[in-house]
Design an enzyme around this catalytic site. Structure first.
Site, PDB file in Angstrom:
ATOM      1  N   ARG A  75     -22.581 -43.519  16.409  1.00 12.03           N
ATOM      2  CA  ARG A  75     -22.841 -44.921  16.118  1.00 12.03           C
ATOM      3  C   ARG A  75     -21.523 -45.647  15.868  1.00 12.03           C
ATOM      4  O   ARG A  75     -20.569 -45.069  15.364  1.00 12.03           O
ATOM      5  CB  ARG A  75     -23.733 -45.063  14.887  1.00 12.03           C
ATOM      6  CG  ARG A  75     -25.215 -44.828  15.189  1.00 12.03           C
ATOM      7  CD  ARG A  75     -26.071 -45.094  13.970  1.00 12.03           C
ATOM      8  NE  ARG A  75     -25.861 -44.094  12.945  1.00 12.03           N
ATOM      9  CZ  ARG A  75     -25.136 -44.255  11.859  1.00 12.03           C
ATOM     10  NH1 ARG A  75     -24.560 -45.422  11.597  1.00 12.03           N
ATOM     11  NH2 ARG A  75     -24.997 -43.286  10.999  1.00 12.03           N
ATOM     12  N   TYR A 203     -25.127 -43.843  23.563  1.00 13.87           N
ATOM     13  CA  TYR A 203     -25.342 -42.871  22.486  1.00 13.87           C
ATOM     14  C   TYR A 203     -26.601 -43.217  21.667  1.00 13.87           C
ATOM     15  O   TYR A 203     -26.784 -44.375  21.251  1.00 13.87           O
ATOM     16  CB  TYR A 203     -24.123 -42.810  21.541  1.00 13.87           C
ATOM     17  CG  TYR A 203     -24.463 -42.030  20.283  1.00 13.87           C
ATOM     18  CD1 TYR A 203     -24.564 -40.645  20.327  1.00 13.87           C
ATOM     19  CD2 TYR A 203     -24.774 -42.682  19.100  1.00 13.87           C
ATOM     20  CE1 TYR A 203     -24.949 -39.929  19.204  1.00 13.87           C
ATOM     21  CE2 TYR A 203     -25.156 -41.977  17.966  1.00 13.87           C
ATOM     22  CZ  TYR A 203     -25.242 -40.595  18.034  1.00 13.87           C
ATOM     23  OH  TYR A 203     -25.650 -39.889  16.922  1.00 13.87           O
ATOM     24  N   LYS A 212     -32.635 -46.670  14.781  1.00 18.25           N
ATOM     25  CA  LYS A 212     -31.914 -47.378  13.722  1.00 18.25           C
ATOM     26  C   LYS A 212     -32.103 -48.894  13.842  1.00 18.25           C
ATOM     27  O   LYS A 212     -32.169 -49.591  12.830  1.00 18.25           O
ATOM     28  CB  LYS A 212     -30.435 -47.024  13.763  1.00 18.25           C
ATOM     29  CG  LYS A 212     -30.154 -45.525  13.703  1.00 18.25           C
ATOM     30  CD  LYS A 212     -30.714 -44.893  12.454  1.00 18.25           C
ATOM     31  CE  LYS A 212     -30.375 -43.396  12.451  1.00 18.25           C
ATOM     32  NZ  LYS A 212     -30.826 -42.713  11.252  1.00 18.25           N
ATOM     33  N   HIS A 232     -34.326 -44.964   5.182  1.00 18.78           N
ATOM     34  CA  HIS A 232     -33.670 -43.862   5.891  1.00 18.78           C
ATOM     35  C   HIS A 232     -34.030 -42.557   5.173  1.00 18.78           C
ATOM     36  O   HIS A 232     -33.200 -41.975   4.480  1.00 18.78           O
ATOM     37  CB  HIS A 232     -32.155 -44.117   5.860  1.00 18.78           C
ATOM     38  CG  HIS A 232     -31.363 -43.271   6.791  1.00 18.78           C
ATOM     39  ND1 HIS A 232     -30.013 -43.053   6.624  1.00 18.78           N
ATOM     40  CD2 HIS A 232     -31.705 -42.603   7.915  1.00 18.78           C
ATOM     41  CE1 HIS A 232     -29.562 -42.284   7.602  1.00 18.78           C
ATOM     42  NE2 HIS A 232     -30.568 -41.992   8.391  1.00 18.78           N
ATOM     43  N   SER A 254     -26.551 -39.951   7.067  1.00 23.83           N
ATOM     44  CA  SER A 254     -26.610 -39.242   8.337  1.00 23.83           C
ATOM     45  C   SER A 254     -25.822 -37.931   8.269  1.00 23.83           C
ATOM     46  O   SER A 254     -24.743 -37.883   7.690  1.00 23.83           O
ATOM     47  CB  SER A 254     -26.015 -40.112   9.445  1.00 23.83           C
ATOM     48  OG  SER A 254     -26.713 -41.324   9.527  1.00 23.83           O
ATOM     49  N   CYS A 256     -26.382 -35.116   6.663  1.00 24.29           N
ATOM     50  CA  CYS A 256     -26.293 -34.436   5.364  1.00 24.29           C
ATOM     51  C   CYS A 256     -27.459 -33.476   5.161  1.00 24.29           C
ATOM     52  O   CYS A 256     -27.784 -33.103   4.038  1.00 24.29           O
ATOM     53  CB  CYS A 256     -26.276 -35.451   4.225  1.00 24.29           C
ATOM     54  SG  CYS A 256     -24.710 -36.311   4.069  1.00 24.29           S
ATOM     55  N   ASP A 283     -36.225 -38.486   9.439  1.00 21.97           N
ATOM     56  CA  ASP A 283     -35.153 -39.501   9.405  1.00 21.97           C
ATOM     57  C   ASP A 283     -35.584 -40.851   8.837  1.00 21.97           C
ATOM     58  O   ASP A 283     -34.789 -41.500   8.175  1.00 21.97           O
ATOM     59  CB  ASP A 283     -34.608 -39.695  10.832  1.00 21.97           C
ATOM     60  CG  ASP A 283     -33.278 -40.430  10.866  1.00 21.97           C
ATOM     61  OD1 ASP A 283     -32.440 -40.183   9.973  1.00 21.97           O
ATOM     62  OD2 ASP A 283     -33.055 -41.239  11.785  1.00 21.97           O
ATOM     63  N   ARG A 375     -26.131 -33.419  19.856  1.00 18.97           N
ATOM     64  CA  ARG A 375     -27.506 -33.591  19.371  1.00 18.97           C
ATOM     65  C   ARG A 375     -28.523 -32.885  20.241  1.00 18.97           C
ATOM     66  O   ARG A 375     -28.291 -32.619  21.421  1.00 18.97           O
ATOM     67  CB  ARG A 375     -27.842 -35.091  19.370  1.00 18.97           C
ATOM     68  CG  ARG A 375     -26.952 -35.945  18.471  1.00 18.97           C
ATOM     69  CD  ARG A 375     -27.556 -36.133  17.111  1.00 18.97           C
ATOM     70  NE  ARG A 375     -26.672 -36.763  16.146  1.00 18.97           N
ATOM     71  CZ  ARG A 375     -27.096 -37.214  14.977  1.00 18.97           C
ATOM     72  NH1 ARG A 375     -28.355 -37.134  14.621  1.00 18.97           N
ATOM     73  NH2 ARG A 375     -26.243 -37.742  14.122  1.00 18.97           N
TER      74      ARG A 375
HETATM   75  O1  SAT Z   1     -27.363 -41.367  15.803  1.00 22.19           O
HETATM   76  S1  SAT Z   1     -28.320 -41.743  14.793  1.00 22.19           S
HETATM   77  O2  SAT Z   1     -27.920 -42.997  14.180  1.00 22.19           O
HETATM   78  O3  SAT Z   1     -29.644 -41.898  15.348  1.00 22.19           O
HETATM   79  C1  SAT Z   1     -28.400 -40.530  13.639  1.00 22.19           C
HETATM   80  C2  SAT Z   1     -27.879 -40.945  12.353  1.00 22.19           C
HETATM   81  O4  SAT Z   1     -26.699 -41.309  12.281  1.00 22.19           O
HETATM   82  O5  SAT Z   1     -28.635 -40.915  11.358  1.00 22.19           O
HETATM   83 MN    MN Z   2     -30.419 -40.959  10.287  1.00 18.31          MN
END
Ligand code: SAT
Ligand code: MN
Length: 591
Positions: A75, A203, A212, A232, A254, A256, A283, A375
């Site tokens: 991101r 991405y 998001k 989140h 993110s 963690c 998530d 991922r």
């Molecule tokens: O790449 S994402 O934003 O979907 C995953 C994350 O950072 O929580």
């Molecule tokens: Mn996330």
């Protein structure tokens, strides 16, 4: 068969697609219907176009592999904008742009950008069909990678048109890869219009617009206006040997370990007694007060976009199984027989790999074989411990909310908030060491309130205010806790074993919710009675280690209060007074 030709009847959708196509000028329009036949056709096409590679189908049936441009692996928070008429609406923690200017700039970039390409129309649901919390999105994209990922991450296709009916209440998402150039990369949100435009990236977090962008940034904005919360958070169910189910929501930044925690396998001694953990989401949680005065949550997603490195049969067997079929891998490494590999995967390190950039790799290579933010995109239906409630349109009643960050010092393994507003303060003052999920700052502690710093679609101070307001709306609010799996000893080793053993912490949490465990009050919150917290059977973990994990170091906390204040000062204009008072109370309890 002719794929991609079935148009919906909804006039607003037709208009949205027509006007976008007039600007972007694609060679053709492909209407996604979500069928199995369409899926096979699209994967074949993606392979033919060189976007995806078919993996070893004996080892990984239905699995595919893609590499991103090395400039496009995470991101981009500095290129993410919230566009509202007034700058103050987005607060000091978001990038703001005036809507008219941003629309003009982006429309300029969109002009003719799909010449020679296909414009895909993805109708999708965030949430189970028929749920009052569910939202509809239409994502227009020129990326077949996005189409195939969205088909896993959301309930995509005809089901969304059916839910939408003839309404024009849907999120309008437009995505184009353009030329994958950071100079022309914008992730722009227009919350007042329920619009997202994402350009120049491919991405996940930037381009799977349901995730998001809609579920958190636009979602949090809608939630404030409509009286619900977009968070989140993972969602899991703890089932006791007696069959009592407690539902837990947990916010971590993110990368963690949300996915690991959501799919936790209880240690043998708990499993044998009959304790079970099942996953609702890993998530995102959308939550609203129910008729019985409790807070009800759904997972708006239908898949997992998980971090591959570090995932293995010890850290997360259920994720490994989830990603063993019908999964898309991005930026991992490849073995000679077209299996996937990443740092921390089970088994010996292969002698020869192709790395995430497509270069030959050996164990002597200096660089990582898989990108640290590589991922897997896996359907949640693959998860052996998927809770059936994941598809329940009513959602699940939440007993506990857990906040947590990645902190080497200061924060105890487990503590409980004294009440809702203290809990909101704990969430609002959360800090965490930065991870590879976003570009920049790796390892530095930054304040990440409720793990929402990159995702709140409006002013963070007002967002805290919304949390406090919601507390008043919910007659029977969840209890709030804070955890830290990552505290280190003086030699720099993690003290808590983590992973499945986190069950012990969860057990204390649900016991607290059910009135079945005692607690002691400390300056920072309630904590387990040391003798009653279960450490039995943990290797090299003694009562002293537990005490170290729970220790409140006054000097560290003084520093913590100063660091917390940086964020609070930044938000001073809209920071609710309750949080200022909570901080003062904490300071006086510590002195
Ligand atoms: O790449 S994402 O934003 O979907 C995953 C994350 O950072 O929580
Ligand atoms: Mn996330």
């Amino acid at each position: 068969m002719n794929f991609g030709t079935t148009q919906p009847t909804n006039q607003a959708v037709l208009d949205f697609v027509r006007t976008t196509a007039e600007v972007t000028k694609p060679d053709q329009i492909f209407w996604i219907d979500g069928s199995e036949a369409e899926k096979a056709y699209l994967y074949d096409l993606a392979v033919k176009e060189g976007v995806l590679m078919k993996l070893n189908q004996e080892k990984l049936p239905g699995c595919y592999y893609g590499r991103s441009n090395p400039n496009d692996v995470a991101r981009v928070e500095n290129l993410t904008f919230i566009c509202t008429p007034r700058k103050e609406e987005v607060g000091p923690t978001n990038n703001w742009a005036a809507p008219a200017e941003m629309y003009a700039k982006l429309n300029g970039l969109l002009a003719g950008c799909m010449k020679g390409r296909t414009l895909y129309v993805i109708p999708y649901l965030m949430g189970p069909a028929g749920s009052p919390l569910t939202k509809v999105g239409i994502e227009i994209t020129d990326s077949i990678m996005v189409v195939l990922n969205m088909r896993i991450m959301t309930r995509a296709g005809a089901v969304a048109y059916k839910h939408l009916g003839e309404s024009n209440d849907f999120n309008r998402g437009t995505h184009s890869m353009l030329d994958i150039n950071p100079e022309r990369r914008y992730i722009a949100h227009f919350p007042h219009d329920n619009v997202v435009i994402s350009l120049g990236s491919n991405y996940g977090g930037n381009v799977l617009l349901g995730k998001k962008c809609l579920a958190l940034r636009i979602g949090s904005f809608l939630g404030r206006n409509e009286g619900w919360m977009a968070e989140h958070m993972l969602l899991l169910c703890v089932e006791s040997p007696e069959g009592k189910k407690n539902y837990v929501a947990a916010a971590f930044p993110s990368a963690c370990g949300k996915t690991n925690f959501a799919m936790l396998i209880p240690p043998a001694k708990y499993a044998e007694k009959g304790w079970k953990i099942t996953t609702i989401g890993d998530d995102i949680a959308w939550m609203r007060p129910g008729p019985d005065g409790r807070l009800y949550a759904i997972n708006p997603e239908a898949g997992y976009f998980g971090v591959a490195p570090g995932t293995n049969m010890k850290s997360n067997p259920n994720a490994m199984i989830s990603a063993s079929k019908d999964t898309i891998f991005t930026n991992v490494a490849l073995t000679e027989d077209l299996d996937v590999w990443w740092e921390g995967k089970d088994g010996p390190v292969p002698a020869k790999l192709t790395d995430w950039k497509g270069n030959p790799w050996t164990p002597d290579s200096k660089e990582k074989a898989a990108h640290p933010n590589s991922r897997f995109t896996a359907p949640m239906g693959n998860n052996p411990v998927l809770a059936p409630e994941a598809n329940d349109p009513h959602g699940v009643p939440i007993s506990a909310i857990i906040f947590g960050g990645r902190r080497a010092t200061t924060m105890p393994l487990i503590m409980e908030a004294f009440n809702w507003s203290h809990g909101v303060y704990i969430g609002a003052s959360m800090g965490s060491e930065m991870t590879a999920a976003a570009v920049g700052g790796l390892g530095q502690v930054r304040r990440d309130p409720m793990a929402m710093l990159p995702f709140a679609g409006y002013d963070m101070g007002e967002y805290f205010g919304h949390w406090l307001e919601m507390g008043k709306e919910i007659a029977n609010p969840p209890m709030i806790f804070n955890v830290n799996w990552f505290r280190k000893d003086k030699d720099g080793n993690f003290m808590w074993p983590g992973f499945g053993e986190n069950m012990r912490v969860l057990k204390w949490i649900v016991d607290r919710c059910n009135g079945a465990a005692k607690a002691v009050e400390t300056a920072v919150g309630r904590m387990p009675v040391a003798e009653e917290f279960d450490i039995e059977g943990l290797k090299d973990f003694t009562a002293e280690t537990f005490a170290e994990c729970q220790k409140i170091d006054k000097e560290e906390w003084k520093n913590e209060l100063l660091l917390q204040n940086e964020m609070f000062l930044k938000l001073y204009k809209t920071l609710p007074k309750e949080l200022v008072f909570e901080r003062e109370l904490l300071a006086s309890r510590l002195s």
